[in-house]
Design an enzyme around this catalytic site. Structure first.
Site, PDB file in Angstrom:
ATOM      1  N   HIS A   1       0.844  -1.205   0.000  1.00 43.54           N
ATOM      2  CA  HIS A   1       0.000   0.000   0.000  1.00 43.54           C
ATOM      3  C   HIS A   1       0.873   1.247   0.000  1.00 43.54           C
ATOM      4  CE1 HIS A   1      -3.636  -2.385   1.279  1.00 43.54           C
ATOM      5  NE2 HIS A   1      -2.686  -3.178   1.725  1.00 43.54           N
TER       6      HIS A   1
ATOM      7  N   LYS B   1      -9.534  12.869   5.943  1.00 42.69           N
ATOM      8  CA  LYS B   1      -8.572  11.758   5.799  1.00 42.69           C
ATOM      9  C   LYS B   1      -7.426  12.037   6.781  1.00 42.69           C
ATOM     10  CE  LYS B   1      -8.450  12.970   1.455  1.00 42.69           C
ATOM     11  NZ  LYS B   1      -8.307  12.120   0.245  1.00 42.69           N
ATOM     12  N   ARG B   2      -6.535  11.064   7.003  1.00 47.26           N
ATOM     13  CA  ARG B   2      -5.400  11.306   7.904  1.00 47.26           C
ATOM     14  C   ARG B   2      -4.643  12.536   7.417  1.00 47.26           C
ATOM     15  NH1 ARG B   2      -3.953   7.296  11.790  1.00 47.26           N
ATOM     16  NH2 ARG B   2      -2.341   8.804  12.322  1.00 47.26           N
TER      17      ARG B   2
ATOM     18  N   LYS C   1      -0.912  14.551   1.401  1.00 53.91           N
ATOM     19  CA  LYS C   1      -2.354  14.676   1.125  1.00 53.91           C
ATOM     20  C   LYS C   1      -2.756  16.153   1.005  1.00 53.91           C
ATOM     21  CE  LYS C   1      -3.466  10.329   3.558  1.00 53.91           C
ATOM     22  NZ  LYS C   1      -4.281   9.506   2.634  1.00 53.91           N
TER      23      LYS C   1
ATOM     24  N   THR D   1      -9.287   5.664  -0.772  1.00 52.05           N
ATOM     25  CA  THR D   1     -10.571   4.948  -0.744  1.00 52.05           C
ATOM     26  C   THR D   1     -11.691   5.874  -0.293  1.00 52.05           C
ATOM     27  OG1 THR D   1      -9.842   4.155   1.418  1.00 52.05           O
ATOM     28  CG2 THR D   1      -9.696   2.598  -0.417  1.00 52.05           C
TER      29      THR D   1
ATOM     30  N   LYS E   1     -16.062   6.440  -1.538  1.00 49.93           N
ATOM     31  CA  LYS E   1     -17.254   6.521  -0.689  1.00 49.93           C
ATOM     32  C   LYS E   1     -18.035   7.801  -1.029  1.00 49.93           C
ATOM     33  CE  LYS E   1     -14.333   4.230   2.674  1.00 49.93           C
ATOM     34  NZ  LYS E   1     -13.317   4.462   3.731  1.00 49.93           N
TER      35      LYS E   1
HETATM   36  N1  LIG Z   1      -0.673   2.153   4.716  1.00 49.19           N
HETATM   37  N2  LIG Z   1      -1.040   2.544   3.803  1.00 49.19           N
HETATM   38  N3  LIG Z   1      -1.404   2.947   2.848  1.00 49.19           N
HETATM   39  C1  LIG Z   1      -2.664   3.442   2.460  1.00 49.19           C
HETATM   40  C2  LIG Z   1      -3.323   4.243   3.579  1.00 49.19           C
HETATM   41  N4  LIG Z   1      -2.534   5.292   4.038  1.00 49.19           N
HETATM   42  O1  LIG Z   1      -3.686   3.439   4.629  1.00 49.19           O
HETATM   43  O2  LIG Z   1      -3.471   2.301   2.135  1.00 49.19           O
HETATM   44  C3  LIG Z   1      -4.706   2.614   1.531  1.00 49.19           C
HETATM   45  C4  LIG Z   1      -5.414   1.315   1.258  1.00 49.19           C
HETATM   46  O3  LIG Z   1      -4.788   0.617   0.238  1.00 49.19           O
HETATM   47  C5  LIG Z   1      -4.526   3.418   0.241  1.00 49.19           C
HETATM   48  O4  LIG Z   1      -5.777   3.745  -0.282  1.00 49.19           O
HETATM   49  C6  LIG Z   1      -3.737   4.685   0.537  1.00 49.19           C
HETATM   50  O5  LIG Z   1      -3.477   5.336  -0.676  1.00 49.19           O
HETATM   51  C7  LIG Z   1      -2.412   4.304   1.224  1.00 49.19           C
HETATM   52  O6  LIG Z   1      -1.692   5.456   1.598  1.00 49.19           O
END
Ligand SMILES: [N-]=[N+]=N[C@]1([C@H](N)O)O[C@H](CO)[C@@H](O)[C@H](O)[C@H]1O
Length: 829
Positions: free
Chosen positions: A373, A565-566, A571, A676, A680
């Site tokens: 990820h 988002k975080r 971001k 993601t 949504k």
């Molecule tokens: N760890 N990690 N990675 C992430 C998210 N931050 O949780 O996984 C998410 C799930 O795959 C991604 O959508 C996102 O872009 C990516 O940065």
């Protein structure tokens, strides 16, 4: 198959109704039964939380029925199963999702209203299960819902943290972290399995011994703890299948206590107890990777060891020959956090099952698949050899052996290209010798995938280029998805009803491609009316929440513009805030007439910053400082408001997303692996203002360029722009708003100095300056579209109509067919 206890079983069956009934009377009886005998409150006086507990127990009873039937069916059919290993699962609340997936929400709502209770009021009593940080964690939860709904035989494995992700409390605009005592009132949705426990070993030494003349390795641990299983039944929608999410909690191994007791050192015993329990006590609150933390490594090995022992126990219950293991077991690594499972399975096959290296290795390469990820090398986990060698001496040996064989093979394939051999080695030499968990995962997995098409391209051309050039067949992409059950049916019931009405069926809830049918009505005035009404209803709910949380009354006619988002530099929440300062500054310098053309905005920002991430915490403070200025500027009135939503989590998202008109996804292109949240928002008829990054590119292809506000440098342009460095021209508008912060327009100028320093000149690594004008143009385009209600509503409908591809059902189907090779195994009842 009750075998020898047939007689007894028949008697038991005779005693119990086959299935619990769901007629109003039966439900009311069950709820009151639980009030009296489970919650132990008199049926004549109990409060909402106790009513929620009784309701939850009644629902759980019906969940457990299906869960038992499913597990019995799986046991009978013995299908190949996928084991989904993830250190994080962001489940949120469970009650509403479960009654909807069981198809009994209305029945319970009716039964409750006859008892004088409102289902939604009781559902609000439930706390969120926040056992994860962000996208990766919520993705795991969405994928469990799709695995169950699509009838796949699957088990999720993770950790049952005592403390979930910290609660975010804002004091004077600053984020403060408070522990998340989520288990304070117990968790009704998991079942403690006291009989399912496994010993987990740490530290110690490895000795060579001879067993039946065979040399073998024996690991003598220095510490042992017990892993206890907590099962969370995960129901599918429109099926009886209910799969299992097994979370492990650490308990002291009684072996340990006795020793201290024998030596009469009581205090030691208690301290050891706490030490043991501390392994699963707290979730590491950072969405970025962790280097060198022993407790983090202990957590990773603890859940891996318990899960692998559980998988071997289940396999050996019905199988003798390990050659069949790959036909019955697929192991999915959700990022590198569970990658120690590779060395653990190898250790068990070699040291406990005494298979040859060759046979053991052959099995390893057939059972593991790995999803990353991460886009950047810094995000790849590395474990210092000393730390690993001390905590898991046998696993380090095995990883060294895997690496030795790999490098020998590699030399035969690529010759003595030392740079490449060094880059591909699992062992990173240097001042601190490290184990590269991503290299180990790629080498030992038959399939490696990114989480969007762009992400996988970056893996092939950059992050894992060396491996792709060697094994192109291993690399796939599985664009992420989200479950429409949670993100439409649970969180937006009015939109759910509207979609079912216009599609003339609810089948889209299991088969989301049917959503495309909405395209036929994209310009239908009646649908437009009803569509706008649904959004209005959700905006009212969001506005009420904002007023409760911040005391601010916001105008429903304004565009609700959301970025939740975080908090991360990549971001670019800061770009959003700079855009808001620019908008404020422009309005301030407008005359009355021009102000009439301004599109009122309520800007909503939300998200947690990792506790140690100073820059991210400064962004949160800046957001509050700017809000303080704008929201108290009567001259501006309702033309512009800025709200920071505290403690953003799954339940807050379920309330914010349906009420949003526009959502922003501003990552510098090439930095967001997928994203993601955007999916949504899209499903809920919210328009996107975004960069061409991660899965957004695929969304644009599905819904059309005209229905998204795209801006900014493309991923392939970013590199060149960075090279330009000081020669990169920065727009005046950008320097002006940064200057306003530096000059103290919003106060705290010294505190914000480092924030400004990071986005000016060559240090603007995430290109806020370079993308600023394009960003403002996209914002202006959004304003223009918003005032044209017909156009906006059409774009909103076409967005939702084209969101089917971004269901986690499609994602899971692709994994099942192209990676895990598993088939649905539907419970016949
Ligand atoms: N760890 N990690 N990675 C992430 C998210 N931050 O949780 O996984 C998410 C799930 O795959 C991604 O959508 C996102 O872009 C990516 O940065």
């Amino acid at each position: 198959d009750f075998g020898e206890r047939k007689g007894q079983a028949e008697r038991m069956l005779g005693l119990m109704d086959v299935f619990l009934k769901n007629d109003p009377i039966s439900l009311q009886k069950d709820i009151l039964h639980h009030v009296e005998y489970t919650v132990a409150r008199s049926r004549f006086s109990f409060d909402d939380f106790e009513a929620y507990q009784a309701l939850a127990h009644s629902v759980r009873d019906r969940l457990i029925e299906r869960w038992h039937d499913t597990l019995i069916h799986f046991k009978k059919e013995d299908p190949k199963r996928v084991y989904f290993l993830s250190l994080e699962f962001l489940m949120g609340r469970s009650l509403s999702n479960i009654v909807i997936n069981l198809g009994i929400r209305d029945q319970f709502a009716d039964a409750l209203s006859q008892l004088g209770f409102d289902f939604e009021v009781l559902a609000e009593q439930e706390g969120d299960a926040c056992l994860g940080n962000g996208g990766l964690a919520r993705l795991s939860a969405c994928q469990m819902d799709s695995l169950a709904t699509l009838d796949y035989p699957a088990v999720g494995y993770g950790l049952r943290y005592q403390y979930g992700l910290f609660r975010q409390v804002i004091v004077d605009g600053f984020q403060h972290e408070q522990p998340d005592y989520w288990l304070n009132f117990g968790n009704l949705w998991d079942i403690e399995r006291i009989h399912i426990t496994y010993p987990v070993k740490f530290y110690g030494t490895v000795t060579d011994e001879f067993l039946n003349g065979e040399k073998c390795k024996v690991w003598v641990p220095g510490e042992m703890v017990e892993a206890v299983a907590y099962d969370n039944p995960i129901p599918g929608y429109g099926t009886r299948n209910t799969i299992n999410l097994r979370l492990w909690a650490a308990k002291p191994s009684d072996q340990h206590d006795m020793e201290s007791f024998n030596t009469g050192d009581y205090v030691d015993a208690v301290v050891n107890r706490q030490r043991a329990e501390s392994i699963s006590s707290i979730l590491y609150p950072d969405d970025r990777s962790y280097q060198g933390k022993e407790l983090r490594l202990k957590q990773q090995y603890f859940f891996v060891s318990a899960s692998v022992q559980d998988i071997f126990r289940r396999f050996k219950d019905t199988h003798k020959k390990f050659d069949e293991f790959p036909e019955k077991v697929a192991l999915q690594l959700n990022d590198t956090h569970p990658s120690l499972a590779i060395a653990e399975v190898m250790r068990v096959l070699l040291d406990e099952e005494h298979l040859s290296w060759h046979r053991a290795w052959d099995i390893i390469c057939k059972i593991f698949s790995f999803t990353t990820h991460t886009v950047s090398p810094e995000g790849l986990e590395k474990i210092p050899v000393d730390l690993l060698g001390n905590l898991l001496p046998r696993h380090l040996q095995i990883i060294y052996d895997i690496n030795f064989n790999f490098v020998e093979e590699l030399k035969k394939m690529i010759g003595l290209d030392y740079d490449r051999l060094t880059r591909m080695s699992i062992v990173e030499e240097g001042a601190v010798k490290n184990i590269r968990m991503a290299n180990l995962s790629v080498i030992c997995s038959h399939t490696v995938n990114g989480v969007s098409r762009l992400h996988s391209e970056l893996l092939r051309t950059k992050l894992f280029k060396d491996f792709y050039d060697l094994w192109p067949h291993k690399f796939q992409y599985k664009t992420n998805g989200v479950t429409q059950r949670r993100w439409i049916v649970v969180s937006n019931p009015s939109l759910c009803a509207l979609i079912s009405k216009w599609l003339g069926t609810e089948a889209w809830i299991r088969d989301i491609d049917l959503l495309i049918g909405l395209r036929d009505y994209a310009t239908n005035a009646e649908l437009h009316q009803e569509w706008k009404m649904v959004k209005k209803v959700n905006k009212i709910r969001l506005a009420e929440y904002i007023e409760v949380m911040s005391g601010l009354k916001v105008s429903l006619d304004a565009m609700f513009d959301v970025q939740t988002k975080r908090i991360h530099e990549y971001k670019r929440q800061l770009l959003n805030i700079l855009g808001i300062i620019h908008r404020y500054d422009c309005i301030k310098n407008m005359d009355k007439n021009d102000r009439k053309k301004v599109v009122p905005r309520v800007c909503i920002i939300g998200g947690k910053a990792a506790p140690g991430y100073e820059i991210a915490k400064k962004v949160i403070k800046l957001c509050h400082a700017v809000a303080e200025k704008i929201n108290n500027d009567n001259d501006i009135g309702d033309l512009l408001k800025l709200v920071f939503i505290p403690d953003y989590n799954v339940s807050v998202a379920e309330m914010v997303i349906p009420g949003a008109d526009l959502s922003q996804h501003l990552s510098t292109a090439g930095h967001e692996a997928s994203g993601t949240g955007s999916m949504k928002f899209l499903m809920n008829g919210c328009l996107l203002l975004a960069t061409a990054d991660g899965s957004t590119i695929e969304m644009v292809e599905e819904i059309g360029q005209d229905n998204v506000f795209l801006f900014g440098a493309k991923a392939h342009e970013v590199v060149a722009l960075r090279k330009k460095g000081p020669t990169l021209k920065v727009p005046l508008q950008f320097s002006r708003v940064v200057r306003m912060i530096r000059d103290g327009h919003f106060g705290f100028e010294d505190y914000f100095k480092s924030l400004c320093d990071k986005i000016e000149g060559t240090s603007d690594y995430f290109l806020l300056g370079a993308d600023f004008m394009s960003y403002l143009e996209a914002q202006a385009a959004a304003d223009k579209a918003f005032v044209d209600e017909e156009r906006w509503t059409k774009m909103s409908i076409l967005g939702a109509a084209g969101s089917g591809r971004f269901s986690s059902d499609r994602t899971i189907q692709e994994y099942a067919e192209n990676t895990w090779d598993i088939q649905p195994c539907r419970c016949p009842f």
